[in-house]
Design a protein around this motif. Sequence first.
Motif, PDB file in Angstrom:
ATOM      1  N   THR A   1      -7.969  15.953 -22.408  1.00  0.00           N
ATOM      2  CA  THR A   1      -8.163  16.447 -21.047  1.00  0.00           C
ATOM      3  C   THR A   1      -7.636  15.400 -20.070  1.00  0.00           C
ATOM      4  N   PRO A   2      -7.362  15.796 -18.822  1.00  0.00           N
ATOM      5  CA  PRO A   2      -6.927  14.796 -17.845  1.00  0.00           C
ATOM      6  C   PRO A   2      -7.888  13.610 -17.735  1.00  0.00           C
ATOM      7  N   ALA A   3      -9.190  13.879 -17.762  1.00  0.00           N
ATOM      8  CA  ALA A   3     -10.172  12.798 -17.657  1.00  0.00           C
ATOM      9  C   ALA A   3     -10.098  11.868 -18.863  1.00  0.00           C
ATOM     10  N   GLU A   4      -9.922  12.429 -20.049  1.00  0.00           N
ATOM     11  CA  GLU A   4      -9.830  11.607 -21.260  1.00  0.00           C
ATOM     12  C   GLU A   4      -8.581  10.734 -21.250  1.00  0.00           C
ATOM     13  N   VAL A   5      -7.457  11.333 -20.900  1.00  0.00           N
ATOM     14  CA  VAL A   5      -6.200  10.590 -20.925  1.00  0.00           C
ATOM     15  C   VAL A   5      -6.209   9.477 -19.883  1.00  0.00           C
ATOM     16  N   TYR A   6      -6.815   9.731 -18.745  1.00  0.00           N
ATOM     17  CA  TYR A   6      -6.846   8.727 -17.680  1.00  0.00           C
ATOM     18  C   TYR A   6      -7.865   7.623 -17.970  1.00  0.00           C
ATOM     19  N   ALA A   7      -9.077   8.016 -18.342  1.00  0.00           N
ATOM     20  CA  ALA A   7     -10.155   7.032 -18.479  1.00  0.00           C
ATOM     21  C   ALA A   7     -10.197   6.384 -19.859  1.00  0.00           C
ATOM     22  N   ARG A   8      -9.729   7.100 -20.903  1.00  0.00           N
ATOM     23  CA  ARG A   8      -9.835   6.576 -22.267  1.00  0.00           C
ATOM     24  C   ARG A   8      -8.509   6.725 -23.021  1.00  0.00           C
ATOM     25  N   PRO A   9      -7.444   6.109 -22.514  1.00  0.00           N
ATOM     26  CA  PRO A   9      -6.164   6.185 -23.235  1.00  0.00           C
ATOM     27  C   PRO A   9      -6.279   5.506 -24.590  1.00  0.00           C
ATOM     28  N   THR A  10      -5.599   6.074 -25.580  1.00  0.00           N
ATOM     29  CA  THR A  10      -5.707   5.536 -26.939  1.00  0.00           C
ATOM     30  C   THR A  10      -4.623   4.522 -27.264  1.00  0.00           C
ATOM     31  N   THR A  11      -3.571   4.451 -26.452  1.00  0.00           N
ATOM     32  CA  THR A  11      -2.501   3.481 -26.707  1.00  0.00           C
ATOM     33  C   THR A  11      -2.145   2.752 -25.415  1.00  0.00           C
ATOM     34  N   ARG A  12      -1.509   1.611 -25.578  1.00  0.00           N
ATOM     35  CA  ARG A  12      -1.081   0.837 -24.412  1.00  0.00           C
ATOM     36  C   ARG A  12      -0.081   1.625 -23.570  1.00  0.00           C
TER      37      ARG A  12
ATOM     38  N   ILE B   1       6.123  21.128 -18.268  1.00  0.00           N
ATOM     39  CA  ILE B   1       6.828  19.863 -18.506  1.00  0.00           C
ATOM     40  C   ILE B   1       6.934  19.095 -17.191  1.00  0.00           C
ATOM     41  N   THR B   2       6.554  17.808 -17.204  1.00  0.00           N
ATOM     42  CA  THR B   2       6.693  16.991 -16.012  1.00  0.00           C
ATOM     43  C   THR B   2       6.729  15.509 -16.386  1.00  0.00           C
ATOM     44  N   HIS B   3       7.303  14.700 -15.484  1.00  0.00           N
ATOM     45  CA  HIS B   3       7.216  13.243 -15.605  1.00  0.00           C
ATOM     46  C   HIS B   3       6.252  12.691 -14.567  1.00  0.00           C
ATOM     47  N   ASP B   4       5.668  13.586 -13.750  1.00  0.00           N
ATOM     48  CA  ASP B   4       4.803  13.201 -12.636  1.00  0.00           C
ATOM     49  C   ASP B   4       3.346  13.176 -13.105  1.00  0.00           C
ATOM     50  N   GLN B   5       2.764  11.968 -13.196  1.00  0.00           N
ATOM     51  CA  GLN B   5       1.400  11.844 -13.723  1.00  0.00           C
ATOM     52  C   GLN B   5       0.380  12.549 -12.836  1.00  0.00           C
ATOM     53  N   GLU B   6       0.534  12.428 -11.519  1.00  0.00           N
ATOM     54  CA  GLU B   6      -0.405  13.067 -10.600  1.00  0.00           C
ATOM     55  C   GLU B   6      -0.380  14.579 -10.769  1.00  0.00           C
ATOM     56  N   GLU B   7       0.808  15.136 -10.913  1.00  0.00           N
ATOM     57  CA  GLU B   7       0.959  16.575 -11.119  1.00  0.00           C
ATOM     58  C   GLU B   7       0.260  17.016 -12.401  1.00  0.00           C
ATOM     59  N   ALA B   8       0.426  16.240 -13.461  1.00  0.00           N
ATOM     60  CA  ALA B   8      -0.215  16.567 -14.737  1.00  0.00           C
ATOM     61  C   ALA B   8      -1.731  16.535 -14.619  1.00  0.00           C
ATOM     62  N   LEU B   9      -2.266  15.545 -13.918  1.00  0.00           N
ATOM     63  CA  LEU B   9      -3.715  15.425 -13.776  1.00  0.00           C
ATOM     64  C   LEU B   9      -4.286  16.585 -12.964  1.00  0.00           C
ATOM     65  N   ILE B  10      -3.532  17.055 -11.966  1.00  0.00           N
ATOM     66  CA  ILE B  10      -4.000  18.141 -11.109  1.00  0.00           C
ATOM     67  C   ILE B  10      -4.013  19.483 -11.846  1.00  0.00           C
ATOM     68  N   LEU B  11      -2.956  19.750 -12.603  1.00  0.00           N
ATOM     69  CA  LEU B  11      -2.720  21.103 -13.116  1.00  0.00           C
ATOM     70  C   LEU B  11      -3.351  21.412 -14.461  1.00  0.00           C
ATOM     71  N   SER B  12      -3.559  20.437 -15.295  1.00  0.00           N
ATOM     72  CA  SER B  12      -3.691  20.680 -16.730  1.00  0.00           C
ATOM     73  C   SER B  12      -5.115  20.937 -17.205  1.00  0.00           C
ATOM     74  N   ASP B  13      -5.222  21.788 -18.233  1.00  0.00           N
ATOM     75  CA  ASP B  13      -6.434  21.829 -19.045  1.00  0.00           C
ATOM     76  C   ASP B  13      -6.422  20.645 -20.010  1.00  0.00           C
TER      77      ASP B  13
ATOM     78  N   ILE C   1       3.116  18.719 -20.994  1.00  0.00           N
ATOM     79  CA  ILE C   1       3.824  17.662 -21.722  1.00  0.00           C
ATOM     80  C   ILE C   1       4.278  16.649 -20.689  1.00  0.00           C
ATOM     81  N   LEU C   2       3.712  15.458 -20.747  1.00  0.00           N
ATOM     82  CA  LEU C   2       3.975  14.411 -19.772  1.00  0.00           C
ATOM     83  C   LEU C   2       4.696  13.254 -20.448  1.00  0.00           C
ATOM     84  N   GLY C   3       5.753  12.776 -19.816  1.00  0.00           N
ATOM     85  CA  GLY C   3       6.463  11.633 -20.388  1.00  0.00           C
ATOM     86  C   GLY C   3       7.620  11.219 -19.512  1.00  0.00           C
ATOM     87  N   PRO C   4       8.132  10.010 -19.709  1.00  0.00           N
ATOM     88  CA  PRO C   4       9.284   9.551 -18.930  1.00  0.00           C
ATOM     89  C   PRO C   4      10.565  10.239 -19.382  1.00  0.00           C
TER      90      PRO C   4
END
Length: 353
Positions: free
Chosen positions: A216-227, A189-201, A33-36
């Motif tokens: 997936t990390p690749a989907e969220v990074y390369a194809r975000p669905t919202t601004r 749970i984290t607010h750190d985007q790099e940590e989320a990309l490294i660890l997550s399924d 779960i990633l968020g500010p």
Amino acid sequence: MDLTVRGVVRRFGAVTALAGVDLAVAEGELLTILGPSGSGKTTLLKVVAGFEIPDEGTVHLGTADVTMSPPRSRDVGMVFQNYALFPHLTVAQNVAFPLEMRRLPKAEREQRVAEALALVELSQYGHRLPRQLSGGQQQRVALARAIVFKPRLLLLDEPFGALDRKLRESMQLEVRRLQRRLRLTTLFITHDQEEALILSDRIAVMSAGLIEQVGTPAEVYARPTTRFVADFVGESNLLDGIAAEGNGAEVAGLGRIQAGASAGAPGKRATLLLRPEALRVGADAASLPNRATARILETVFLGLSVKLRLQVEGGPEMLARLPLRPSAPLSMTEGEVVPLGFATEDVHVIRHG
């Protein structure tokens, strides 16, 4: 699914911390779960753990509805950012505590404690007190305590926040290896985007009490669905313009941007995403379909790469990240006007509405 959250709402007076969250975590999966700050991620974790009861919605572990169940009956292990170790108990006693609460026989407790400490490579530290350990070792003790009773679900609440960068990176990989080895269903749970990309399924990005995207990390990074996701996960160039006929949009200072997909109905507002590493500057830009010129406002040396802040004449500021090689140092300087370009397939369209 090992964990299913349906329509969960949690209010604190006039503040709605969770505004109708749906989430499913598969057996053996590590979902982050990633968020500010203030997005609702910790409140969601507390609802799953049983420390908060939702105002609406349900929480299921497997087929069991645990929405109203107390934490002790949920078969959930948890690791906190501050470790929450008992200072007056030894390492072995801290790890044994959940087993004592479950009234396991002494011989079985000792065997499980030994196995858990071996898993986190602390077999020789059972007699020590927490204050005699480093921060990383204390974190391992907390992890051993969370897994010693073989929980169905492991919850990690920003567990590496108090560690320095090098130790944090080491612990991230260690937890990932352990999670895969034990096939533990894990909510992180984290607010750190790099940590989320490294660890997550998979990653679930939260904002204002809602989940904006799960992928997936690749989907969220390369194809975000919202601004919001595009802006929050990694660095981004968000280009606002007007959708054109076919694929792409008109953007001030950049002209017609060719994208890999339609930007929407012609004449309507459009948002395009371009990651900094996709931007080419200098001679490398000459053969690319999307081109412009810009002035270099700032250069930031990052070791293996350099980040450029660029101002397109009559258009937006943009960020570029260029790889560096010792044999080919950056030859461009601040104030220089340079060509820039990017490929059609690197332009991602963010849908409106």
